[in-house]
Structure formats: C-alpha cells, structure tokens
Design a protein around this motif. Structure first.
Motif, PDB file in Angstrom:
ATOM      1  N   LEU A 151       0.849  -1.183   0.000  1.00 49.20           N
ATOM      2  CA  LEU A 151       0.000   0.000   0.000  1.00 49.20           C
ATOM      3  C   LEU A 151       0.890   1.239   0.000  1.00 49.20           C
ATOM      4  O   LEU A 151       1.634   1.488   0.956  1.00 49.20           O
ATOM      5  N   LEU A 152       0.826   1.994  -1.086  1.00 51.60           N
ATOM      6  CA  LEU A 152       1.663   3.185  -1.240  1.00 51.60           C
ATOM      7  C   LEU A 152       0.779   4.422  -1.176  1.00 51.60           C
ATOM      8  O   LEU A 152       0.039   4.728  -2.116  1.00 51.60           O
ATOM      9  N   LEU A 153       0.835   5.129  -0.057  1.00 52.98           N
ATOM     10  CA  LEU A 153       0.069   6.359   0.141  1.00 52.98           C
ATOM     11  C   LEU A 153       0.988   7.578   0.213  1.00 52.98           C
ATOM     12  O   LEU A 153       0.552   8.657   0.593  1.00 52.98           O
ATOM     13  N   ARG A 154       2.219   7.420  -0.139  1.00 54.85           N
ATOM     14  CA  ARG A 154       3.200   8.499   0.003  1.00 54.85           C
ATOM     15  C   ARG A 154       2.817   9.719  -0.846  1.00 54.85           C
ATOM     16  O   ARG A 154       2.127   9.602  -1.846  1.00 54.85           O
ATOM     17  N   VAL A 190       4.285  -4.088   2.851  1.00 50.58           N
ATOM     18  CA  VAL A 190       4.950  -2.802   2.609  1.00 50.58           C
ATOM     19  C   VAL A 190       3.930  -1.687   2.756  1.00 50.58           C
ATOM     20  O   VAL A 190       2.938  -1.642   2.014  1.00 50.58           O
ATOM     21  N   LEU A 191       4.162  -0.795   3.715  1.00 60.39           N
ATOM     22  CA  LEU A 191       3.284   0.353   3.938  1.00 60.39           C
ATOM     23  C   LEU A 191       4.129   1.620   3.853  1.00 60.39           C
ATOM     24  O   LEU A 191       5.051   1.816   4.655  1.00 60.39           O
ATOM     25  N   ASP A 192       3.820   2.459   2.888  1.00 61.71           N
ATOM     26  CA  ASP A 192       4.584   3.700   2.698  1.00 61.71           C
ATOM     27  C   ASP A 192       3.664   4.895   2.901  1.00 61.71           C
ATOM     28  O   ASP A 192       2.781   5.168   2.086  1.00 61.71           O
ATOM     29  N   LEU A 193       3.893   5.613   4.001  1.00 68.45           N
ATOM     30  CA  LEU A 193       3.148   6.832   4.319  1.00 68.45           C
ATOM     31  C   LEU A 193       4.052   8.056   4.248  1.00 68.45           C
ATOM     32  O   LEU A 193       3.714   9.120   4.782  1.00 68.45           O
ATOM     33  N   SER A 194       5.192   7.938   3.602  1.00 72.42           N
ATOM     34  CA  SER A 194       6.159   9.033   3.541  1.00 72.42           C
ATOM     35  C   SER A 194       5.537  10.285   2.926  1.00 72.42           C
ATOM     36  O   SER A 194       4.655  10.199   2.077  1.00 72.42           O
ATOM     37  N   TYR A 195       6.040  11.444   3.380  1.00 68.37           N
ATOM     38  CA  TYR A 195       5.593  12.741   2.856  1.00 68.37           C
ATOM     39  C   TYR A 195       4.087  12.942   3.001  1.00 68.37           C
ATOM     40  O   TYR A 195       3.424  13.485   2.128  1.00 68.37           O
ATOM     41  N   THR A 196       3.543  12.489   4.120  1.00 66.57           N
ATOM     42  CA  THR A 196       2.162  12.826   4.470  1.00 66.57           C
ATOM     43  C   THR A 196       2.216  13.675   5.741  1.00 66.57           C
ATOM     44  O   THR A 196       3.274  13.849   6.342  1.00 66.57           O
ATOM     45  N   SER A 197       1.041  14.169   6.173  1.00 71.12           N
ATOM     46  CA  SER A 197       0.992  15.049   7.346  1.00 71.12           C
ATOM     47  C   SER A 197       0.385  14.351   8.551  1.00 71.12           C
ATOM     48  O   SER A 197      -0.115  15.014   9.471  1.00 71.12           O
TER      49      SER A 197
END
Length: 978
Positions: free
Chosen positions: A521-524, A545-552
C-alpha cells in the motif's frame, strides 16, 4: 570603624555587582555570537539563491538584516562602556545590557523565517537541455524545420503536432525544445499534460515552470488572470504542452495567445484536439518508411552486430510488423540484441504476427504486440515483476533508481544475497537489463542521481498485463484524487495498491477496506493526509509494505500494531508525526524509516524488532535508550544522524557490535571513538558512511556544498572542535578512513595546513574538501604536501573564514596538480591578496565554477609571478585560459583590481554566468574576450548598475552586445553584502 566597614561593604558590593555585570555581558556576547552565526547562514543562503537569479529576498528578511547590523553596533558600544565603567554607572549599564539581550533574543527568534528567506522570481535563462534520442528519418528533420520556422514567424501562434502513440511526437518536440533554449532572448517551458489533467493542475504546472507562486489562491479564474499576466510579461515565450488528451480551454487556464503574448506547441494523438484548440499549423508525425525503419532497427541492435543473410531477412520482416513506429522498433531491437540463432528470430516473427492478428483495431494494439513480446522475452519472472512494479508510479514520473531498488528488496523481488550491497548491485543489474531492452528509459537528474522512466504506452501495457492476472494491481497514482477510493474498489484479489502523489486529505472514520491479500500500500506524497482511522488496517492482515512518507499524519492508528506480516514501514519526512503505537508484534519488520518525523522517543516495543536490516533514526530530538541499537544484530543500514538531522552521539560499543553493518551515518563522541571505530574495520570497510565528531548545528553551508557537488560520493567525514594536528594530538591524532571521499573540517585548532592531518597521506580518493573557521590555517596546501596523490584528485574545495590564510598553495615552489578540480569556493578570508600564482593555471583545465567572496585584501585572483616563475614563463603565452569555466562569482572584494596580474586571462565558450558585486576597483569584466561577440553559451551577467556604468571597454560595441545579458541591474545597499 563603622565608617571603614561601610566603605568596605560598598566596595565589596560594587565588586560583586560588577562581577554580575561582567557575567551578563558575557551572556549577551554568547547570544550575539548565535545571532551572528544565523546572520552568516542567512547571508550565504541569500547569496547563493540570488546569484542564480532564482529568487529575491523578502522585505522582512532585509529589515531583519538591517536590525541585526544596528544591534551589533549597539552591543559593541555597550561593551566599550562596560570596559571603561565607573562604579556609579552600574544601574545604567545593567539596563542597557538587559535591553540589548532582550533585543538579541527577539532577533534570534524572528530569524527562523519559517516562510523562507526568498521569493521566486522569473528565471528565463536557467534551463537544462533534455536528453533526447537522435532524430531518424528525413520526415522528422523536415517536421522539425517546419515547426521552428512557424515559431520564428509572427503569423502562427498555436502549433499542433499529432500522430499515433509511439510514433515519436515527444522525441520530435524535445529536439525543438533543445533548439529553443539556445535562441537569444527566448524563454521556453515544457509541461507534460497526460490523462486526467485538470485546469487547476495545469495552472500549477505552468506556474512552477516560470517560477510563479499563487500563494493559497484556489480560485481558477483568479489564478488564470495572474498566470496570463505573468506570461505576457515574458519576452518571446514558447509553451510546450506534451501529450494532450482532451480539449484545453486556454482562457480558463490563463494562456494568452492574442497579440503573440505566447506561442503554444501541443502534442496529441488526435487531430480533433488540434482542431478544437484552433491550431493554426497542424503537423502530422508519420511512421517511418521501411528503409528508415530498418536503419533505426540496426542502429539500436548495435552497429557491430552482423546478422546472417537468413536472420537479416527475418529481421526485416520483423521490422515491417512494427508498422514504422519508432517506439516499437527500438523496443524490438533492444529485445533481440545478441540473438544469433535463426530459430529464435523465426520464433520472434511468429509471435509478433500472432499478436498483430489478435490486435488489429486500435493504434495502441499495433505497438502493444511489440511491447508484450519484449516483456515475455525477459523470461526471468523476478525481472518481469520488477518491470511491472514500475507501473505503480505516476505517469511520466522519474523514478529514483535507489528508491526503486529499496522497494525491490522489501518486496523480495531480489533473491536473497549475502549482503545488502549485493542486493543493490542486483537491483541495478535488473534496471540496466530493462533499459537495454528499451522497456525503461534511463536518465540522470541535475544533481547527478540516476532515474528510470516508463513511456506512457509501456506503462499502459504493464497495467493491462497485471489487470489480467489473479494478482491484481490498483493504480491511481498522480491523478489528483481528493478522496479515498470507495470500498467497492478494494476487492479481495488486490495485491498492490498505489495511491501515491494525490491530494487525499482525509480517510472516512468507518473506512476499513477488505483486501486480505493486499501486500503493498503506497500512500506516500499525499501531503494533506493528516489522520488515518484506527479501523483502516483491520482487514489487511497480509500487508508487507506500507509507505506513508511525505504525508501530514500526526499519529499512527493502533491497528498498525497488529500488521504481523509487515516488512517495511516507511514514514520518511512525515514532519508532523509525533506518536507511533507499539511495534512489539512486528517481528518480521526489516525496514523502518523515521527520518524527519517529530517523535522524541523510540516507540514502545521497538527492542523486539530483531529482524531489522534497515533503520533510519534521523530525527532532531530523539532519545535513543542505552543498549537498544545493539539488539539489532542483523542491521545492514543505520542512520542516526545525517546532514539534515542532529540526533545525539551514539555509543561506540553498540555500533561496533553490529557486525553486519554496511552503511552507517552518525555522530561519535570524540576523536578517540572515531579512531577506534575506523581501526576496527576490516580491509573492505563500510560501503557508505557519514562519520561526524562535534556538533554542526547551523550547517546550511556544508549541506548545500555537499548537495551541489557530492554527486553520489557517500563516504564522508566531518570534524569540528577537535585537535587533529599530528604534532599536538598525540595518541588521539585523527585516523581517517583510507577511502574517504568528502572531508569537512571546522573550528579545529593547531592546523596550519592540511599536511598537519597525518592520516590524509594514506587516503587515496579524496574528492571534496571544506575547511572552515580554523584560526591557524595559513595555507590549504604547502610545498611539502601539495604533491601528495590525495590532493591531486580533488574536485570541489570550499574555504570559509580562515583569517590567517594568505594563499591557497604556500611555499616557494608550491604548485599542486589540481587537474581534477571543478569547483573552488573561497569566502571570508580577509588576509588573502591573491588565490594562487599564474603557474598553477595550466593545472586548472577542468575548473568549472570559481567563487571568491568577502576577501577584503584581495588584489588579484592570480598573483604576480616570482622572478624564477617569470623566467620559466618567458616563453609561455601571455593569455591564460580556463577552457571549461561556466560560472564566475566575485563578491565583496573592495581592493580587487584585476583577475590576473600583468597577464590576460580568458574563459572559453562554456562561460555561462558572471556575478560581480561590490568590486569598485575592477574596471573590466574578467575572462571575456576583447571583442563585441559574447561567448555563445553566455546566459547572464549580474552586477550593480553603478559598477556596470563605470566599466572601461576596449571595443565601443562590447557594452551594447553584452547589455541583453545584464537585463536587471540596480544599486545595491550595504545590507546586500553583510
């Protein structure tokens, strides 16, 4: 006796009071030093930004700098009064000190400038050529000439370039773009439109290209007016809109065409789009004829490839199946490189014919068969999976190779290797393979980082492939989604979901997608996403794989604690994140990235993550408990401090216990720890490191220097407040790694020259060096060390605040072979009268950038040669050349009279930028030839108006010829150079 006692009490009280006064004055001076450091950093950042003509300083910053100057003068007056004080002045002086202290503290507080120091300004000259394949075929050349003629004419404002997918429209227009950026007094912007592009997004993309900001304005009509006004203010502006799928209302977006305000070029697959947008010239890009198609095929296949007659006949039939589409021809040739067996050629032809019989209808299907064949021919399932993974990124996205390979490792698409470095090497091998068969396009960004990119047709083909398999992808990346996809889209068969680079701002409180097979899941890069409900991950048991990079996001939901299959949790640059729930159940976790979050302590249960291979703790105020790092015995990559973070030093025993570590970035307590750690390495050492001793709190200067010039050199040592001289340090003499590439020394005592650092003599590949605020430094190099091999390969040098430095290279015969040197920056060295002798110029053949600033005594850049040198140079040419110099900056040099004493020095054709401020005694523009023809690559000259008007010219037409390159000149005030 009482009188005497009273006098003694008054004396004692006065001494005590004056003692407290001295302490308050010392406190004020310490705070003033902090303020001055901030002032220096701000001025350096402003100098760099303004020297590129990219930005202008904010009024608030200019006011702040003026106030700092005033306060510095006031503090100096107070200090003088304190030294000459009278006992009856105590209260008055105390009041003055306290008032000054308060004002200094306020200036320190206000000097943070959270909104930034500068505003964007138009920058028509700062452009970079596109990497383009060679145009093949007479029709391409003819189309290019036709389009350039239309642009040059005053009658055609909108040009439409149309043709089927893969026919070469983007290649053609990229060549046109590269031609236009070299047109005098012409500015050009390139915007890729692609599918589902809204007017709002297009406005933002165009504004970004011309350095225009809308602030927080969301009204499209208002934005259109601002954009149109900005475009009208530009001379000879050409806008290229590539890959247009739907009609674009120019008025709605704010693209002014009337009155030749702007010339517009669009590329599209549809003639109807050209007509609906009132294109005055329509150019159809046609497929290549057979002969030219065959030439392109053989060139891509390899000019040294010799095919047998049988194979050649089959190959020609294969080329015909590509229907003259360059994308298909190039892709097919790439997949057949090295094939000699005629049976394999026959099989390729048969597969292609079968595919074309199945797909005869649409234009896409004509090239789809070629692309699909190249994919099938990969054979290796893991390489195919890596290729399909690239489709998760947005259309036309430049995918950073390093980031992509990290995903490959997380997803187990790279078979297990003995080391992380071997996995990374395997990843690059896979990407090279995909580039070689032309399924991916390779490139390099302005900072030297390599990327790959998918052609939109290739990406469509990849998405079509995964859509037809049980392991389905859901890709809605970069399409400006504002809301999470409805639950019916989250089906049971989903394996990978990419919603990256959207505008999702919230997730409904009851959202709980039922996708039990979901692995990725890519939510970056959903910058507005600030919260995730607790139930969101409840039905994602298989998530790896969980990508929350560059979120607030400010906190992670508790349901993350139950993702027992999680391998990678990526929170890179989640700059608002303060809370992370317990991680004790995530025992399979191998990669964890907290870089630039706001957490202040490690999450509960982190000590249980004994499977970790990759850990980034680059967080400003993170407390790392004793012993926790030593528990991660499998760690291969560890960051606890880097250029953009300042966590506390790490304990040596914990780092030395990590036997599998390949990359380490962190701060050590002292030189002794650094020496022990380096000496503990085996011959191979680490693959990458940043070893730091001393606190670099305000480090914009070195950080920018590394980003600008490091170009991938990832073996860095930074030393501050240490005694590193061999003669004084004794047993703690600095022990540097032999393979150090970047060395940065600041505030180190007893160093008169770099040869005082004994271990440098054993370094073999130093490329970057900065020396700052070392008070005893007299020469960077001297005659006893300038011939050491370590200094011969230097590419970039920064020298700053060396108050005793007199020359760069000292000694009677001090000449060093700077044959690799590209960038030289000298700042705030008040005792330098010249940089080096003319004899050194022959060793500066590769110098590309030279910057000299704030050197009060500098008379010449190249000094007067000695008698011996003059005899030796008697037969040499009187003209010294810098054949690769592109940028020259001379600032705040009040005594500078010439570039080179008694000789002429010129730069050759590459010269692009000249910046000269506050050099009142310099009467000629240095390095330009004495004729009215400027170098062909010259982009701008930036200078004060008063200085420009006072220049002396050898040729009466020179000033007129150069005036277009110096369009914005004004009288600068002292605060511009503080």
């Amino acid at each position: 006796m009482e009188y005497v006692q009273a006098i003694c009490d008054i004396g004692t009280s006065t001494i005590r009071n004056f003692g407290s006064l001295d302490e308050k004055m010392r406190r004020l001076k310490r705070k003033l030093e902090t303020l001055e450091s901030r002032e220096d950093d701000i001025n350096d950042e402003l100098t760099y930004a303004e020297s590129l003509s990219l930005k202008k300083r904010r009024k608030s910053v200019e006011t702040w700098l003026t106030n700092v100057e005033r306060v510095k003068r006031e503090v100096q007056l107070v200090a003088d009064e304190v030294r000459e004080r009278k006992w009856y002045e105590f209260l008055e002086l105390q009041t003055k000190i306290e008032r000054s202290t308060t004002e200094v503290e306020e200036l320190i507080h206000h000097g943070r400038f959270s909104g930034g120091l500068t505003l964007e300004v138009n920058n028509e000259n700062h452009v970079v050529s596109l990497l383009t394949p060679e145009l093949v075929g007479q029709m391409f050349q003819k189309d290019k000439s036709t389009i350039l003629e239309c642009i040059s004419s005053g009658t055609v404002s909108i040009i439409g370039i149309y043709g089927m997918g893969g026919v070469g429209k983007t290649t053609l227009v990229s060549h046109i773009y590269n031609e236009l950026i070299n047109y005098p007094n012409t500015s050009v912007s390139w915007v890729t439109v692609s599918k589902n592009c809204s007017s709002f997004k297009l406005q933002s993309d165009i504004a970004k290209r011309i350095n225009l900001k809308f602030s927080d304005l969301d009204d499209e009509i208002g934005r259109a007016a601002i954009l149109a006004d900005a475009i009208k203010g530009r001379n000879n502006y050409v806008l290229i809109l590539d890959d247009v799928w739907d009609h674009i209302s120019l008025e709605t977006v704010g693209i002014p065409i009337a009155g030749n305000s702007c010339k517009l070029i669009i590329t599209t697959r549809s003639l109807d789009i050209c007509r609906s947008m009132n294109c005055q010239k329509e150019v159809k890009v046609k497929p290549l004829p057979n002969e030219e198609a065959w030439k392109l095929f053989t060139k891509t296949l390899g000019l040294d490839t010799e095919l047998s007659l049988e194979c050649e006949e089959i190959a020609k039939s294969l080329v015909k199946e590509c229907d003259g589409l360059p994308l298909g021809i190039v892709t097919m040739a790439g997949s057949m490189r090295g094939v000699e067996d005629k049976h394999e050629w026959s099989n390729a032809l048969e597969k292609m014919r079968e595919s074309n019989l199945q797909h005869e209808d649409s234009e896409f299907d004509k090239v789809f068969g070629v692309l699909r064949y190249s994919f099938d021919k990969l054979k290796d399932h893991k390489i195919q999976e890596c290729f399909l993974y690239c489709s998760l990124f947005p259309e036309d996205h430049r995918i950073d190779r390093d980031e992509l390979i990290e995903y490959f490792i997380d997803e187990r698409l790279i078979d297990g290797r003995k080391s992380r470095q071997m996995e990374i090497s395997r990843g690059h091998t896979i990407l090279n393979k995909l580039e070689n068969v032309c399924l991916l396009e390779g490139g390099k960004s302005f900072n030297g980082k390599r990327y790959v990119k998918m052609h939109d047709l290739v990406r469509d083909m990849a998405i079509q492939i995964v859509s037809a398999t049980p392991r389905r992808f859901l890709v809605e990346a970069g399409v400006k989604l504002k809301n999470l996809l409805a639950e019916e889209n989250w089906t049971n068969d989903l394996v990978r979901v990419s919603l990256m680079d959207n505008e999702i701002s919230n997730i409904p409180l009851n959202a709980s997608p039922r996708s039990p097979r979901l692995q990725t899941l890519l939510l970056r890069q959903n910058l507005k996403l600030d919260s995730i409900p607790n139930c969101f991950f409840v039905h994602m048991d298989g998530l790896a794989v969980l990508d929350l990079s560059y979120t607030s996001v400010t906190c992670l939901p508790g349901s993350i604690s139950n993702l027992r299959s999680l391998i990678a949790l990526l929170l890179h640059n989640c700059s608002s994140l303060k809370y992370v729930p317990s991680l004790s159940n995530l025992k399979t976790l191998r990669r964890l990235d907290f870089f630039r979050t706001k957490i202040t302590e490690v999450p509960e249960g982190m000590e249980a993550l004994t499977n970790l291979r990759y850990l980034n703790l680059g967080v400003q105020k993170l407390e790392i408990p004793n012993g926790i790092l030593a528990r991660f015995s499998h760690l291969q990559h560890l960051v606890v401090h880097d250029l953009e973070s300042s966590t506390r030093p790490v304990r040596l025993n914990e780092i030395m216990s990590l036997n599998k570590l390949e990359t380490f970035k962190g701060q050590l307590y002292n030189i002794g720890d650094l020496n022990k750690y380096v000496q503990s390495w085996e011959d191979s050492g680490l693959n990458g490191y940043l070893l730091q001793v001393g606190v670099f709190l305000k480090d914009w200067r070195t950080q920018h220097f590394l980003k600008e010039y490091n170009k991938g050199y990832d073996k860095i040592a930074r030393i501050k407040y240490c005694n590193i001289s061999e003669s004084r340090a004794g047993e703690d003499s600095l022990f540097l790694p032999k393979d150090v590439k970047s060395l940065h020394i600041r505030c180190c005592v007893d160093v008169t020259c770099l040869c005082d650092v004994a271990s440098l003599k054993n370094a073999t590949d130093l490329r970057i060096c900065s020396v700052e605020e070392c008070d005893e430094m007299k020469h960077l190099l001297c005659s006893s060390c300038c011939h050491l091999p370590v200094f011969e390969r230097l590419e970039s040098v920064l020298v700053w605040k060396l108050f005793k430095l007199t020359t760069l290279v000292g000694g009677e015969r001090g000449v060093v072979s700077f044959s690799y040197l590209k960038n030289l920056n000298i700042k705030k060295c008040p005792n330098m009268k010249w940089l080096f002798m003319p004899a050194l110029v022959s060793n500066l053949r590769n110098l590309e950038s030279l910057s000299v600033q704030d050197c009060e005594e500098m008379v010449d850049i190249l000094g007067e040669a000695s008698d011996e040198d003059q005899d030796r140079e008697a037969t040499s040419a009187d003209i010294l050349t810098f054949p690769k110099l592109t940028s020259l900056t001379l600032m705040q040099l009040p005594e500078l009279k010439s570039f080179c004493y008694n000789k002429k020095a010129i730069a050759s054709d590459p010269l692009q930028r000249i910046t000269i401020y506050n050099c009142p005694k310099l009467k000629r523009i240095p390095l330009l030839k004495e004729d009215p023809c400027p170098p062909p690559s010259l982009q701008r000259i930036r200078a004060e108006k008063s200085w420009w008007d006072s220049l002396e010219w050898d040729h009466p037409d020179t000033k007129t010829a150069l005036q277009p390159f110096c369009p914005i000149v004004r009288t600068y005030v002292q605060s511009d150079f503080t």
